[in-house]
Design a protein around this motif. Structure first.
Motif, PDB file in Angstrom:
ATOM      1  N   GLN A   1      42.290   0.959  15.307  1.00  0.00           N
ATOM      2  CA  GLN A   1      42.754   1.999  16.230  1.00  0.00           C
ATOM      3  C   GLN A   1      43.432   1.372  17.440  1.00  0.00           C
ATOM      4  OE1 GLN A   1      38.968   4.005  16.694  1.00  0.00           O
ATOM      5  NE2 GLN A   1      39.662   5.763  15.486  1.00  0.00           N
ATOM      6  N   LYS A   2      42.861   0.301  17.953  1.00  0.00           N
ATOM      7  CA  LYS A   2      43.460  -0.392  19.104  1.00  0.00           C
ATOM      8  C   LYS A   2      44.780  -1.052  18.700  1.00  0.00           C
ATOM      9  CE  LYS A   2      39.238  -1.295  21.681  1.00  0.00           C
ATOM     10  NZ  LYS A   2      38.268  -2.304  22.107  1.00  0.00           N
ATOM     11  N   LYS A   3      44.774  -1.717  17.562  1.00  0.00           N
ATOM     12  CA  LYS A   3      45.963  -2.449  17.120  1.00  0.00           C
ATOM     13  C   LYS A   3      47.155  -1.518  16.883  1.00  0.00           C
ATOM     14  CE  LYS A   3      47.525  -5.831  13.728  1.00  0.00           C
ATOM     15  NZ  LYS A   3      47.123  -6.759  12.678  1.00  0.00           N
ATOM     16  N   TYR A   4      46.886  -0.331  16.336  1.00  0.00           N
ATOM     17  CA  TYR A   4      47.968   0.586  15.967  1.00  0.00           C
ATOM     18  C   TYR A   4      47.945   1.874  16.791  1.00  0.00           C
ATOM     19  CZ  TYR A   4      48.599  -2.603  12.102  1.00  0.00           C
ATOM     20  OH  TYR A   4      48.826  -3.735  11.356  1.00  0.00           O
ATOM     21  N   CYS A   5      47.500   1.780  18.027  1.00  0.00           N
ATOM     22  CA  CYS A   5      47.408   2.974  18.886  1.00  0.00           C
ATOM     23  C   CYS A   5      48.774   3.615  19.137  1.00  0.00           C
ATOM     24  CB  CYS A   5      46.711   2.636  20.201  1.00  0.00           C
ATOM     25  SG  CYS A   5      47.617   1.474  21.236  1.00  0.00           S
ATOM     26  N   ASP A   6      49.843   2.858  18.963  1.00  0.00           N
ATOM     27  CA  ASP A   6      51.190   3.383  19.195  1.00  0.00           C
ATOM     28  C   ASP A   6      51.825   3.980  17.931  1.00  0.00           C
ATOM     29  OD1 ASP A   6      51.318   0.864  17.996  1.00  0.00           O
ATOM     30  OD2 ASP A   6      53.253   0.385  18.904  1.00  0.00           O
ATOM     31  N   VAL A   7      51.049   4.109  16.854  1.00  0.00           N
ATOM     32  CA  VAL A   7      51.556   4.672  15.601  1.00  0.00           C
ATOM     33  C   VAL A   7      50.760   5.952  15.308  1.00  0.00           C
ATOM     34  CG1 VAL A   7      52.090   4.227  13.170  1.00  0.00           C
ATOM     35  CG2 VAL A   7      52.028   2.317  14.786  1.00  0.00           C
ATOM     36  N   PRO A   8      51.259   7.100  15.777  1.00  0.00           N
ATOM     37  CA  PRO A   8      50.493   8.347  15.653  1.00  0.00           C
ATOM     38  C   PRO A   8      50.317   8.845  14.218  1.00  0.00           C
ATOM     39  CG  PRO A   8      52.687   8.794  16.513  1.00  0.00           C
ATOM     40  CD  PRO A   8      52.537   7.299  16.466  1.00  0.00           C
ATOM     41  N   GLN A   9      51.098   8.334  13.280  1.00  0.00           N
ATOM     42  CA  GLN A   9      50.974   8.771  11.884  1.00  0.00           C
ATOM     43  C   GLN A   9      49.723   8.195  11.211  1.00  0.00           C
ATOM     44  OE1 GLN A   9      53.599   7.290  13.283  1.00  0.00           O
ATOM     45  NE2 GLN A   9      55.491   8.339  12.758  1.00  0.00           N
ATOM     46  N   LEU A  10      49.095   7.205  11.864  1.00  0.00           N
ATOM     47  CA  LEU A  10      47.911   6.563  11.299  1.00  0.00           C
ATOM     48  C   LEU A  10      46.644   7.126  11.928  1.00  0.00           C
ATOM     49  CD1 LEU A  10      49.076   2.826  11.314  1.00  0.00           C
ATOM     50  CD2 LEU A  10      49.160   4.444   9.410  1.00  0.00           C
ATOM     51  N   GLU A  11      45.729   7.560  11.086  1.00  0.00           N
ATOM     52  CA  GLU A  11      44.434   8.034  11.547  1.00  0.00           C
ATOM     53  C   GLU A  11      43.366   7.126  10.937  1.00  0.00           C
ATOM     54  OE1 GLU A  11      41.551  11.968  11.181  1.00  0.00           O
ATOM     55  OE2 GLU A  11      43.650  12.121  10.580  1.00  0.00           O
ATOM     56  N   TYR A  12      42.364   6.774  11.726  1.00  0.00           N
ATOM     57  CA  TYR A  12      41.295   5.892  11.267  1.00  0.00           C
ATOM     58  C   TYR A  12      39.964   6.608  11.370  1.00  0.00           C
ATOM     59  CZ  TYR A  12      44.746   2.223  11.323  1.00  0.00           C
ATOM     60  OH  TYR A  12      45.860   1.475  11.063  1.00  0.00           O
ATOM     61  N   MET A  13      39.158   6.508  10.296  1.00  0.00           N
ATOM     62  CA  MET A  13      37.863   7.182  10.254  1.00  0.00           C
ATOM     63  C   MET A  13      36.807   6.231   9.699  1.00  0.00           C
ATOM     64  SD  MET A  13      39.107  10.807   8.583  1.00  0.00           S
ATOM     65  CE  MET A  13      37.540  11.635   8.822  1.00  0.00           C
ATOM     66  N   THR A  14      35.661   6.200  10.355  1.00  0.00           N
ATOM     67  CA  THR A  14      34.526   5.469   9.807  1.00  0.00           C
ATOM     68  C   THR A  14      33.905   6.335   8.723  1.00  0.00           C
ATOM     69  OG1 THR A  14      34.124   4.430  11.954  1.00  0.00           O
ATOM     70  CG2 THR A  14      32.324   4.362  10.346  1.00  0.00           C
ATOM     71  N   MET A  15      33.867   5.799   7.497  1.00  0.00           N
ATOM     72  CA  MET A  15      33.385   6.598   6.376  1.00  0.00           C
ATOM     73  C   MET A  15      32.979   5.679   5.233  1.00  0.00           C
ATOM     74  SD  MET A  15      35.397   9.658   4.358  1.00  0.00           S
ATOM     75  CE  MET A  15      35.667  10.530   5.890  1.00  0.00           C
ATOM     76  N   ASP A  16      31.983   6.093   4.500  1.00  0.00           N
ATOM     77  CA  ASP A  16      31.551   5.410   3.288  1.00  0.00           C
ATOM     78  C   ASP A  16      32.290   6.028   2.107  1.00  0.00           C
ATOM     79  OD1 ASP A  16      30.212   4.382   1.053  1.00  0.00           O
ATOM     80  OD2 ASP A  16      28.232   4.600   1.955  1.00  0.00           O
ATOM     81  N   VAL A  17      32.963   5.220   1.342  1.00  0.00           N
ATOM     82  CA  VAL A  17      33.745   5.715   0.207  1.00  0.00           C
ATOM     83  C   VAL A  17      32.857   6.387  -0.852  1.00  0.00           C
ATOM     84  CG1 VAL A  17      33.728   3.578  -1.167  1.00  0.00           C
ATOM     85  CG2 VAL A  17      35.709   5.093  -1.265  1.00  0.00           C
ATOM     86  N   LEU A  18      31.554   6.148  -0.776  1.00  0.00           N
ATOM     87  CA  LEU A  18      30.636   6.798  -1.711  1.00  0.00           C
ATOM     88  C   LEU A  18      30.341   8.243  -1.319  1.00  0.00           C
ATOM     89  CD1 LEU A  18      28.067   3.913  -2.317  1.00  0.00           C
ATOM     90  CD2 LEU A  18      30.152   4.451  -3.590  1.00  0.00           C
ATOM     91  N   ASP A  19      30.735   8.618  -0.107  1.00  0.00           N
ATOM     92  CA  ASP A  19      30.544  10.000   0.357  1.00  0.00           C
ATOM     93  C   ASP A  19      31.728  10.402   1.226  1.00  0.00           C
ATOM     94  OD1 ASP A  19      29.764  12.487   1.281  1.00  0.00           O
ATOM     95  OD2 ASP A  19      28.147  11.720   2.546  1.00  0.00           O
ATOM     96  N   MET A  20      32.730  10.974   0.592  1.00  0.00           N
ATOM     97  CA  MET A  20      33.918  11.429   1.317  1.00  0.00           C
ATOM     98  C   MET A  20      33.903  12.955   1.437  1.00  0.00           C
ATOM     99  SD  MET A  20      36.903   8.774   0.091  1.00  0.00           S
ATOM    100  CE  MET A  20      36.842   9.106  -1.665  1.00  0.00           C
ATOM    101  N   SER A  21      32.718  13.509   1.652  1.00  0.00           N
ATOM    102  CA  SER A  21      32.565  14.967   1.728  1.00  0.00           C
ATOM    103  C   SER A  21      33.301  15.577   2.919  1.00  0.00           C
ATOM    104  CB  SER A  21      31.086  15.350   1.757  1.00  0.00           C
ATOM    105  OG  SER A  21      30.416  14.725   2.829  1.00  0.00           O
ATOM    106  N   SER A  22      33.759  14.757   3.855  1.00  0.00           N
ATOM    107  CA  SER A  22      34.582  15.267   4.956  1.00  0.00           C
ATOM    108  C   SER A  22      35.939  15.756   4.457  1.00  0.00           C
ATOM    109  CB  SER A  22      34.809  14.175   6.004  1.00  0.00           C
ATOM    110  OG  SER A  22      33.595  13.808   6.600  1.00  0.00           O
ATOM    111  N   PHE A  23      36.312  15.316   3.263  1.00  0.00           N
ATOM    112  CA  PHE A  23      37.590  15.710   2.673  1.00  0.00           C
ATOM    113  C   PHE A  23      37.344  16.732   1.573  1.00  0.00           C
ATOM    114  CE2 PHE A  23      38.510  11.056   3.633  1.00  0.00           C
ATOM    115  CZ  PHE A  23      39.112  11.321   4.846  1.00  0.00           C
ATOM    116  N   GLY A  24      38.173  17.747   1.534  1.00  0.00           N
ATOM    117  CA  GLY A  24      38.071  18.759   0.493  1.00  0.00           C
ATOM    118  C   GLY A  24      38.596  18.257  -0.837  1.00  0.00           C
ATOM    119  N   ASP A  25      38.286  19.011  -1.889  1.00  0.00           N
ATOM    120  CA  ASP A  25      38.828  18.719  -3.212  1.00  0.00           C
ATOM    121  C   ASP A  25      40.353  18.793  -3.158  1.00  0.00           C
ATOM    122  OD1 ASP A  25      36.156  18.778  -3.890  1.00  0.00           O
ATOM    123  OD2 ASP A  25      36.306  20.534  -5.193  1.00  0.00           O
TER     124      ASP A  25
END
Length: 168
Positions: free
Chosen positions: A23-47
Motif C-alpha cells: 500500500q505504501k509502495k503503490y499509494c500513487d496508483v489508485p487502480q490497485l487495492e490491497y486486502m489482508t485475506m487468507d486465500v482459503l476464505d475469500m468470503s468477502s467476495f461474492g460468487d
C-alpha cells in the motif's frame, strides 16, 4: 497491468506486513487495492465476482504446508467460486503437470486447462532458443501427461503456466 489499461486490481495476501508495504509502495496508483485475506476464505467476495485470478506462488506455498491436499482443494474451490463464467485462473508455478494437474484438473472446478512452459532466462532451454514455449500450449491428457513424449518435465529451470478457463 495498470499501464496496460486494467482499472480495478485487487491484491490479497495473508500477511498484513506485506499488504501495508505494498500500500505504501503503490499509494500513487489508485487502480490497485490491497486486502489482508487468507486465500482459503475469500468470503468477502461474492460468487462470480472476478474476471481473472493470477497466482504466482500461492498454491506452491499451500502445497508446502500442513494438510496440503485439503488446503489446495479449499483454495482452488474458492478461486473457482469467485471466477465469472469464462474467467481465467492463471497459475504460475514450478510445479510440473504431474504435481499440479491432480489438484487443478477436477471437474468440480469446471476449468479447461492449457499449459505453457516458460524457460527461465539463462537456463539451458532458454539459451537453446526454446521459443515454442512462449507461443504454443503443451497438449495435456486429463491425467497431466503430455500428448507427445517430446516434453520432459525434468527441467527445474522452467516455469509452468496453467491457464484455467472457467466453463460458461
Amino acid at each position: 497491468m495498470v499501464k496496460d489499461g486494467y482499472q480495478n486490481i485487487i491484491n490479497i495476501d495473508i500477511s498484513p506486513i506485506v499488504i501495508e508495504a505494498m500500500q505504501k509502495k503503490y499509494c500513487d496508483v489508485p487502480q490497485l487495492e490491497y486486502m489482508t485475506m487468507d486465500v482459503l476464505d475469500m468470503s468477502s467476495f461474492g460468487d462470480c465476482s472476478f474476471d481473472a485470478v493470477i497466482d504466482k506462488g500461492t498454491l506452491d506455498s499451500i502445497m508446502c504446508g500442513m494438510a496440503a491436499p485439503c488446503n489446495a482443494e479449499i483454495m482452488l474451490s474458492e478461486i473457482s467460486r469467485v471466477l465469472k463464467p469464462g474467467g481465467v485462473y492463471m497459475l504460475i508455478t514450478y510445479g510440473d503437470p504431474r504435481l499440479r494437474m491432480p489438484h487443478i484438473n477436477r471437474s468440480v472446478f469446471g476449468w479447461s486447462i492449457c499449459l505453457f512452459i516458460i524457460p527461465q532466462p539463462g537456463s539451458r532451454k532458454f539459451l537453446d532458443g526454446c521459443a515454442k514455449a512462449y507461443a504454443e500450449p503443451v497438449l495435456l491428457h486429463g491425467n497431466g501427461g503430455t500428448r507427445t513424449d517430446a516434453t520432459s518435465f525434468e527441467d527445474i529451470e522452467s516455469h509452468f503456466v496453467y491457464v484455467c478457463t472457467k466453463d460458461s
